[in-house]
Scaffold this active site. Structure first.
Site, short mmCIF file in Angstrom:
data_model
loop_
_atom_site.label_atom_id
_atom_site.label_comp_id
_atom_site.label_asym_id
_atom_site.label_seq_id
_atom_site.Cartn_x
_atom_site.Cartn_y
_atom_site.Cartn_z
CG ASP A 58 -7.06 -1.92 -4.06
OD1 ASP A 58 -7.68 -1.09 -3.37
OD2 ASP A 58 -5.84 -2.13 -3.96
CB SER B 162 -0.96 -0.08 1.20
OG SER B 162 -1.94 0.91 1.13
CG HIS C 125 -5.88 -1.66 -0.38
ND1 HIS C 125 -5.33 -1.18 -1.56
CD2 HIS C 125 -5.12 -1.15 0.63
CE1 HIS C 125 -4.29 -0.40 -1.26
NE2 HIS C 125 -4.15 -0.37 0.05
#
Ligand code: MLT
Length: 202
Positions: free
Chosen positions: A153, A103, A184
């Protein structure tokens, strides 16, 4: 002293590549240690804590809102982190590491690849997105990058991940981009693919 709060775990297998572990928003230097051990047993692990705080949550660069980045800060922080990696390599006697970022950590790893390509031997980018709309012309020739995206996501649209893939390919990276049927968060499939990829010669 080194300029980032970090954890370092020495290698137990000299043949395994050192990993630079880069956590997501709200994580810290401890977050990815277990993941690093799982992905590449025996690797040295270098795990800094992001210096930017967003409501108390550590990150690696400032954003204006979710998915909209302060690109001047992205550049500044990527350079700062690249300098840390260079210093840490001297202190701990390490080869150039392979970044493993999740991320926000994947986004700063992508920014380093595009602005300081010499610092990383390669990268595993988990749920990364475009960190810089118009990156400089980097030379990533021969460097391997595994980009794992989530087809569902909500933070990273597929089009955005494709754009990052194109930037990395244009710079000459040996890119392997897979889109998994997940969101995600990380899945078993991410772990399996990343582990396999890291075990193959870089
Ligand atoms: C970012 O800010 O880098 C991305 O939105 C990913 C995140 O940290 O949520």
């Amino acid at each position: 002293a080194l300029s980032f709060v970090h954890r370092f775990e020495p290698a137990t297998d000299a043949g395994a590549p050192p990993l630079l572990l880069l956590h997501g928003t709200g994580g810290d230097e401890n977050d990815l240690i277990q993941l690093g051990r799982m992905l590449s047993p025996g690797s040295a692990l270098l795990s800094p804590r992001g210096k930017v705080l967003e409501g108390g949550a550590p990150r690696f660069f400032r954003r204006l809102r979710e998915g909209v980045f302060d690109e001047e800060d992205v550049r500044f922080r990527a350079a700062e982190l690249a300098n840390f990696v260079t210093e840490a390599r001297k202190v701990y006697d390490l080869a150039a590491p392979v970044a493993v970022g999740f991320s926000n950590g994947a986004n700063i790893a992508a920014a380093m690849l595009l602005t300081r390509p010499e610092v990383l031997a390669g990268a595993v980018l988990l749920r990364a997105m475009v960190p810089l709309a118009a990156p400089p012309a980097a030379d990533l020739k021969g460097r391997g990058v595994l980009l794992l995206s989530g087809g569902m996501d909500p933070i990273v649209p597929e089009e955005n991940a494709e754009r990052l893939a194109a930037q990395l390919r244009a710079a000459g990276a040996r890119l392997d981009h897979r889109t998994l049927p997940v969101g995600h968060g990380l899945s078993q499939a991410d772990i399996g693919l990343a582990r396999q990829w890291l075990a193959a010669p870089q």
